[in-house]
Design an enzyme around this catalytic site. Sequence first.
Site, PDB file in Angstrom:
ATOM      1  N   SER A 144       5.146   6.211  -2.696  1.00  0.00           N
ATOM      2  CA  SER A 144       3.723   6.268  -2.977  1.00  0.00           C
ATOM      3  C   SER A 144       3.433   7.304  -4.054  1.00  0.00           C
ATOM      4  O   SER A 144       3.951   7.203  -5.159  1.00  0.00           O
ATOM      5  CB  SER A 144       2.955   6.534  -1.682  1.00  0.00           C
ATOM      6  OG  SER A 144       1.599   6.254  -1.835  1.00  0.00           O
ATOM      7  N   GLU A 239      -0.133  -5.178  -1.467  1.00  0.00           N
ATOM      8  CA  GLU A 239      -0.518  -3.818  -1.841  1.00  0.00           C
ATOM      9  C   GLU A 239      -1.518  -3.819  -2.986  1.00  0.00           C
ATOM     10  O   GLU A 239      -1.324  -4.522  -3.982  1.00  0.00           O
ATOM     11  CB  GLU A 239       0.706  -3.017  -2.297  1.00  0.00           C
ATOM     12  CG  GLU A 239       1.778  -2.838  -1.254  1.00  0.00           C
ATOM     13  CD  GLU A 239       2.738  -1.722  -1.637  1.00  0.00           C
ATOM     14  OE1 GLU A 239       2.259  -0.651  -2.069  1.00  0.00           O
ATOM     15  OE2 GLU A 239       3.948  -1.922  -1.506  1.00  0.00           O
ATOM     16  N   HIS A 269       2.111  -1.309   2.184  1.00  0.00           N
ATOM     17  CA  HIS A 269       2.452  -0.118   1.409  1.00  0.00           C
ATOM     18  C   HIS A 269       3.560   0.682   2.092  1.00  0.00           C
ATOM     19  O   HIS A 269       3.503   0.947   3.290  1.00  0.00           O
ATOM     20  CB  HIS A 269       1.193   0.736   1.268  1.00  0.00           C
ATOM     21  CG  HIS A 269       1.312   1.905   0.360  1.00  0.00           C
ATOM     22  ND1 HIS A 269       1.618   1.786  -0.964  1.00  0.00           N
ATOM     23  CD2 HIS A 269       1.159   3.237   0.598  1.00  0.00           C
ATOM     24  CE1 HIS A 269       1.627   2.996  -1.526  1.00  0.00           C
ATOM     25  NE2 HIS A 269       1.367   3.885  -0.593  1.00  0.00           N
TER      26      HIS A 269
END
Length: 345
Positions: A144, A239, A269
């Site tokens: 991320s 996502e 995610h």
Amino acid sequence: MSKEQRARVDAMMRQPRPEGPRSVEDLRAGFTALMARMTVPGGIRTARTTLGGRPALRVEPDGGPRAGTILYFHGGGWVYGSPETALPLTGHLVAGTGFRALSPDYRLAPEHPFPAAIEDTLSAYRALLDSGTDPSAVAFAGDSAGGGLAVTTCLAARDAGLPLPAAIVAFSPGLDATRSGESMSTKDGVDPVLTRAGVEHTGAMYLAGADPRQPLLSPAVLADLTGFPPLLIQVGTNEILLDDSTRLAARARAAGVDVILDVTADVPHVFQAFTGLLDEAEEALDRAVLFLTQRLGAGRTTHTSAERGLPPLAGPVRAGATSRAASGQPLEPAVRGAERPDAPR
């Protein structure tokens, strides 16, 4: 791969959560609680250390590492998260490759907005090089926001004239602070973890008024990736950050960089964290392990902790342990489940 597994994870991550803006303290506590329920593999040891003037977590196989270092940057929207919350991912890479990992505890926004995180991750890499670590035996990795840092730290290292690492692995990376990707709209609502409003909320804390139209904030649309090492990007189709990955891969390809864009259908995610719940998580991590072992130099001397002046490692982490493993304290069996995080990574 099981449609039933994916449906269960999707439903789990859509569980109700408090509405409205959350305080930074609530965001941090909620994310820590979520990641503490993810599975950490056995056969690894952890120790707190320092790297580049910042606290860091060192993770190694029980039997000692083979030559190779993963510099791992944790996720959390640049606002929350820690090396300990990333241990479900870091631990699997260490267990699979046999390499050691070092995960710096970089400064977080809003107390320390851009470019503090990149300053810290670049300092960590400088410290590795200054210790005598061969850059051809180093990989950057992250999830991320940390996946974004793996890319932007490499940009900063190149611009500083440093030798680059041998490889980069990015799990669901955040790569576009302009939020201009079509998936920001087309996947909003499909994504069970992130929302556009959520990433804009935490993103504003990190930006603190900085112009997002610069390579270190939006490499997917602005960075020149010339000279980059081989790059593995893993992302799910569900996502809002999907286009961050696809556009960075296109820029890498245009710059002559070896790049693998690894897209998995109908997963959320940072789906790699859901080991034990999603077959796709284990399979994706296996592909990342293969990529890393193929690209880090082999046959170099492994340096012991004493030779590097590092503290002794904590006791082994048992299979199925939770991310409290980083404390070196006894661990409980992993909880097979997770709640939807309080905010996007």
